[in-house]
Design a protein around this motif. Sequence first.
Motif, PDB file in Angstrom:
ATOM      1  N   ILE A   1      -0.660 -40.744   5.651  1.00 43.30           N
ATOM      2  CA  ILE A   1      -0.818 -39.641   4.702  1.00 43.30           C
ATOM      3  C   ILE A   1       0.358 -38.667   4.770  1.00 43.30           C
ATOM      4  O   ILE A   1       0.247 -37.526   4.338  1.00 43.30           O
ATOM      5  CB  ILE A   1      -2.127 -38.877   4.978  1.00 43.30           C
ATOM      6  N   GLU A   2       1.479 -39.129   5.276  1.00 42.01           N
ATOM      7  CA  GLU A   2       2.594 -38.239   5.570  1.00 42.01           C
ATOM      8  C   GLU A   2       2.981 -37.368   4.386  1.00 42.01           C
ATOM      9  O   GLU A   2       3.198 -36.172   4.536  1.00 42.01           O
ATOM     10  CB  GLU A   2       3.814 -39.062   6.016  1.00 42.01           C
ATOM     11  N   ASP A   3       3.087 -37.942   3.188  1.00 37.52           N
ATOM     12  CA  ASP A   3       3.538 -37.135   2.058  1.00 37.52           C
ATOM     13  C   ASP A   3       2.634 -37.279   0.840  1.00 37.52           C
ATOM     14  O   ASP A   3       3.050 -37.060  -0.278  1.00 37.52           O
ATOM     15  CB  ASP A   3       4.978 -37.492   1.674  1.00 37.52           C
ATOM     16  N   LEU A   4       1.379 -37.661   1.050  1.00 35.60           N
ATOM     17  CA  LEU A   4       0.436 -37.692  -0.056  1.00 35.60           C
ATOM     18  C   LEU A   4       0.168 -36.263  -0.536  1.00 35.60           C
ATOM     19  O   LEU A   4       0.116 -35.329   0.256  1.00 35.60           O
ATOM     20  CB  LEU A   4      -0.877 -38.332   0.368  1.00 35.60           C
ATOM     21  N   ILE A   5      -0.017 -36.091  -1.828  1.00 29.52           N
ATOM     22  CA  ILE A   5      -0.308 -34.779  -2.395  1.00 29.52           C
ATOM     23  C   ILE A   5      -1.687 -34.783  -3.035  1.00 29.52           C
ATOM     24  O   ILE A   5      -2.561 -34.017  -2.665  1.00 29.52           O
ATOM     25  CB  ILE A   5       0.763 -34.376  -3.436  1.00 29.52           C
ATOM     26  N   PHE A   6      -1.879 -35.666  -4.008  1.00 27.62           N
ATOM     27  CA  PHE A   6      -3.171 -35.800  -4.664  1.00 27.62           C
ATOM     28  C   PHE A   6      -3.698 -37.205  -4.374  1.00 27.62           C
ATOM     29  O   PHE A   6      -3.048 -38.192  -4.683  1.00 27.62           O
ATOM     30  CB  PHE A   6      -3.044 -35.591  -6.174  1.00 27.62           C
ATOM     31  N   LEU A   7      -4.861 -37.287  -3.783  1.00 21.29           N
ATOM     32  CA  LEU A   7      -5.439 -38.571  -3.398  1.00 21.29           C
ATOM     33  C   LEU A   7      -6.747 -38.755  -4.152  1.00 21.29           C
ATOM     34  O   LEU A   7      -7.652 -37.920  -4.045  1.00 21.29           O
ATOM     35  CB  LEU A   7      -5.698 -38.615  -1.892  1.00 21.29           C
ATOM     36  N   ILE A   8      -6.850 -39.824  -4.939  1.00 16.78           N
ATOM     37  CA  ILE A   8      -8.072 -40.074  -5.676  1.00 16.78           C
ATOM     38  C   ILE A   8      -8.840 -41.215  -5.037  1.00 16.78           C
ATOM     39  O   ILE A   8      -8.282 -42.012  -4.298  1.00 16.78           O
ATOM     40  CB  ILE A   8      -7.797 -40.359  -7.163  1.00 16.78           C
ATOM     41  N   ASP A   9     -10.140 -41.287  -5.355  1.00 20.04           N
ATOM     42  CA  ASP A   9     -11.020 -42.130  -4.564  1.00 20.04           C
ATOM     43  C   ASP A   9     -10.928 -43.608  -4.923  1.00 20.04           C
ATOM     44  O   ASP A   9     -10.455 -43.999  -5.971  1.00 20.04           O
ATOM     45  CB  ASP A   9     -12.464 -41.656  -4.662  1.00 20.04           C
ATOM     46  N   GLU A  10     -11.415 -44.398  -4.011  1.00 18.33           N
ATOM     47  CA  GLU A  10     -11.437 -45.853  -4.126  1.00 18.33           C
ATOM     48  C   GLU A  10     -12.498 -46.282  -5.131  1.00 18.33           C
ATOM     49  O   GLU A  10     -13.578 -45.696  -5.210  1.00 18.33           O
ATOM     50  CB  GLU A  10     -11.725 -46.446  -2.743  1.00 18.33           C
ATOM     51  N   LEU A  11     -12.197 -47.298  -5.925  1.00 12.62           N
ATOM     52  CA  LEU A  11     -13.139 -47.829  -6.903  1.00 12.62           C
ATOM     53  C   LEU A  11     -14.397 -48.361  -6.221  1.00 12.62           C
ATOM     54  O   LEU A  11     -14.329 -49.190  -5.325  1.00 12.62           O
ATOM     55  CB  LEU A  11     -12.474 -48.953  -7.701  1.00 12.62           C
ATOM     56  N   GLY A  12     -15.536 -47.868  -6.646  1.00 14.86           N
ATOM     57  CA  GLY A  12     -16.805 -48.446  -6.225  1.00 14.86           C
ATOM     58  C   GLY A  12     -17.357 -47.944  -4.908  1.00 14.86           C
ATOM     59  O   GLY A  12     -18.491 -48.243  -4.560  1.00 14.86           O
TER      60      GLY A  12
ATOM     61  N   GLN B   1      -5.613 -28.246   4.243  1.00 17.42           N
ATOM     62  CA  GLN B   1      -4.325 -28.028   4.902  1.00 17.42           C
ATOM     63  C   GLN B   1      -4.297 -28.860   6.177  1.00 17.42           C
ATOM     64  O   GLN B   1      -5.220 -28.788   6.998  1.00 17.42           O
ATOM     65  CB  GLN B   1      -4.111 -26.553   5.224  1.00 17.42           C
ATOM     66  N   ILE B   2      -3.242 -29.649   6.316  1.00 13.96           N
ATOM     67  CA  ILE B   2      -3.138 -30.591   7.427  1.00 13.96           C
ATOM     68  C   ILE B   2      -2.220 -30.028   8.505  1.00 13.96           C
ATOM     69  O   ILE B   2      -1.046 -29.736   8.255  1.00 13.96           O
ATOM     70  CB  ILE B   2      -2.588 -31.953   6.945  1.00 13.96           C
ATOM     71  N   ASP B   3      -2.784 -29.851   9.699  1.00 13.25           N
ATOM     72  CA  ASP B   3      -2.013 -29.394  10.860  1.00 13.25           C
ATOM     73  C   ASP B   3      -1.192 -28.142  10.559  1.00 13.25           C
ATOM     74  O   ASP B   3      -0.026 -28.019  10.975  1.00 13.25           O
ATOM     75  CB  ASP B   3      -1.104 -30.516  11.369  1.00 13.25           C
ATOM     76  N   GLY B   4      -1.785 -27.226   9.806  1.00 12.47           N
ATOM     77  CA  GLY B   4      -1.142 -25.942   9.538  1.00 12.47           C
ATOM     78  C   GLY B   4       0.019 -26.003   8.574  1.00 12.47           C
ATOM     79  O   GLY B   4       0.702 -24.997   8.363  1.00 12.47           O
ATOM     80  N   GLY B   5       0.244 -27.177   7.958  1.00 17.41           N
ATOM     81  CA  GLY B   5       1.400 -27.317   7.076  1.00 17.41           C
ATOM     82  C   GLY B   5       1.026 -27.703   5.662  1.00 17.41           C
ATOM     83  O   GLY B   5       0.418 -26.930   4.932  1.00 17.41           O
ATOM     84  N   ARG B   6       1.363 -28.919   5.296  1.00 17.79           N
ATOM     85  CA  ARG B   6       1.202 -29.337   3.913  1.00 17.79           C
ATOM     86  C   ARG B   6      -0.266 -29.458   3.525  1.00 17.79           C
ATOM     87  O   ARG B   6      -1.151 -29.485   4.383  1.00 17.79           O
ATOM     88  CB  ARG B   6       1.894 -30.674   3.687  1.00 17.79           C
ATOM     89  N   GLN B   7      -0.490 -29.524   2.199  1.00 16.53           N
ATOM     90  CA  GLN B   7      -1.838 -29.579   1.664  1.00 16.53           C
ATOM     91  C   GLN B   7      -2.104 -30.929   1.008  1.00 16.53           C
ATOM     92  O   GLN B   7      -1.234 -31.523   0.389  1.00 16.53           O
ATOM     93  CB  GLN B   7      -2.047 -28.466   0.641  1.00 16.53           C
ATOM     94  N   LEU B   8      -3.338 -31.391   1.164  1.00 17.55           N
ATOM     95  CA  LEU B   8      -3.800 -32.632   0.558  1.00 17.55           C
ATOM     96  C   LEU B   8      -4.976 -32.292  -0.351  1.00 17.55           C
ATOM     97  O   LEU B   8      -5.944 -31.678   0.085  1.00 17.55           O
ATOM     98  CB  LEU B   8      -4.231 -33.618   1.637  1.00 17.55           C
ATOM     99  N   THR B   9      -4.882 -32.660  -1.625  1.00 20.41           N
ATOM    100  CA  THR B   9      -5.943 -32.378  -2.590  1.00 20.41           C
ATOM    101  C   THR B   9      -6.687 -33.665  -2.916  1.00 20.41           C
ATOM    102  O   THR B   9      -6.084 -34.644  -3.337  1.00 20.41           O
ATOM    103  CB  THR B   9      -5.359 -31.778  -3.888  1.00 20.41           C
ATOM    104  N   LEU B  10      -8.007 -33.664  -2.711  1.00 23.69           N
ATOM    105  CA  LEU B  10      -8.829 -34.834  -2.957  1.00 23.69           C
ATOM    106  C   LEU B  10      -9.458 -34.729  -4.343  1.00 23.69           C
ATOM    107  O   LEU B  10     -10.053 -33.714  -4.693  1.00 23.69           O
ATOM    108  CB  LEU B  10      -9.919 -34.947  -1.896  1.00 23.69           C
ATOM    109  N   LEU B  11      -9.322 -35.780  -5.126  1.00 30.32           N
ATOM    110  CA  LEU B  11      -9.856 -35.827  -6.486  1.00 30.32           C
ATOM    111  C   LEU B  11     -10.783 -37.025  -6.621  1.00 30.32           C
ATOM    112  O   LEU B  11     -10.782 -37.919  -5.775  1.00 30.32           O
ATOM    113  CB  LEU B  11      -8.714 -35.914  -7.505  1.00 30.32           C
ATOM    114  N   SER B  12     -11.544 -37.082  -7.707  1.00 30.31           N
ATOM    115  CA  SER B  12     -12.567 -38.115  -7.840  1.00 30.31           C
ATOM    116  C   SER B  12     -12.497 -38.799  -9.193  1.00 30.31           C
ATOM    117  O   SER B  12     -12.343 -38.152 -10.221  1.00 30.31           O
ATOM    118  CB  SER B  12     -13.951 -37.488  -7.658  1.00 30.31           C
TER     119      SER B  12
END
Length: 291
Positions: A167-178, A207-218
């Motif tokens: 997940i080093e540089d993921l920004i927007f992560l959307i969910d797995e099908l099914g 916020q991951i380890d006090g740094g970058r942000q990961l946004t979860l979408l559906s």
Amino acid sequence: MSKIITITFFVFISIVVFGEVKTNNNFQNQPVKSKKYVAFSADTEAYFTPRDFEQFQGEYTQDIINVCVKYEIPFTWLIIVDKEHIEVKAMAEKHFPARKLTDEFSLHAHFKWFIMDHPDDFSSFKDIERRMEWLKQAKDEIIKSGLPMPRTFRYGGGDSNDNHYCIEDLIFLIDELGIKNFLFSEDKLRNVIGINDIDHLDNNVWQIDGGRQLTLLSTCVYLDNELDFILNKIDERLSSSDYAIIGCHDYRSNVPHNLQKAILHINEKHDVEYVTIAQIGEMVRKGQIKN
């Protein structure tokens, strides 16, 4: 007589100031539609998928684009990271030049299809290192091909169920099908290798380890399904959420038809703006819409 003149004058002033007088009592009772945001996406695999693949029904990417052009719809292409980078090259050469001003070009990965993890690696970082190298090679090909660097990622083929995420540089992560995304809860997110600390900033932004942000979408539904099921899922999602992400596979023959029917249905029943997944992610991250 003076009373009639007074009433007539009052009606005239009402029309000038307030507009046409409504005689239909139901007019004031009509619900006001709130603005919704809709993103269409494809797991882009048509050029990579072998002709003898059991679900393969042809390459319908251009048919999808034709529908998008007709209704002026932006689209998000989640390009599979295959060994020869066939999909990256095909999208860069065939479709990016005509769609670069409207569409989003991003990635999705099927690590279990292409990377053989070894039992001894599950207590180490070796499998994650292989996955990171896999994505690095894909990004190198993206740069070479002139595509923009991806901002949205999707894990496919059950990869969302394990905790070996790169997940080093993921920004927007959307969910797995099914299935429910592995990362769609705080408890599971904490178990991902490489994460030491997480902070929920709100709206499913982490916020991951006090740094970058990961946004979860559906994602709410895939256009590969039966049309009635698709439309019901879209209505269900938009009745309770500010946005809907609608996915598909670009090698299925029913997708262009269902895409058009979905657009017509949405336009009739909802007040929407069509955007890309990354645009939804930005609005979620800024708190402009609820995740």
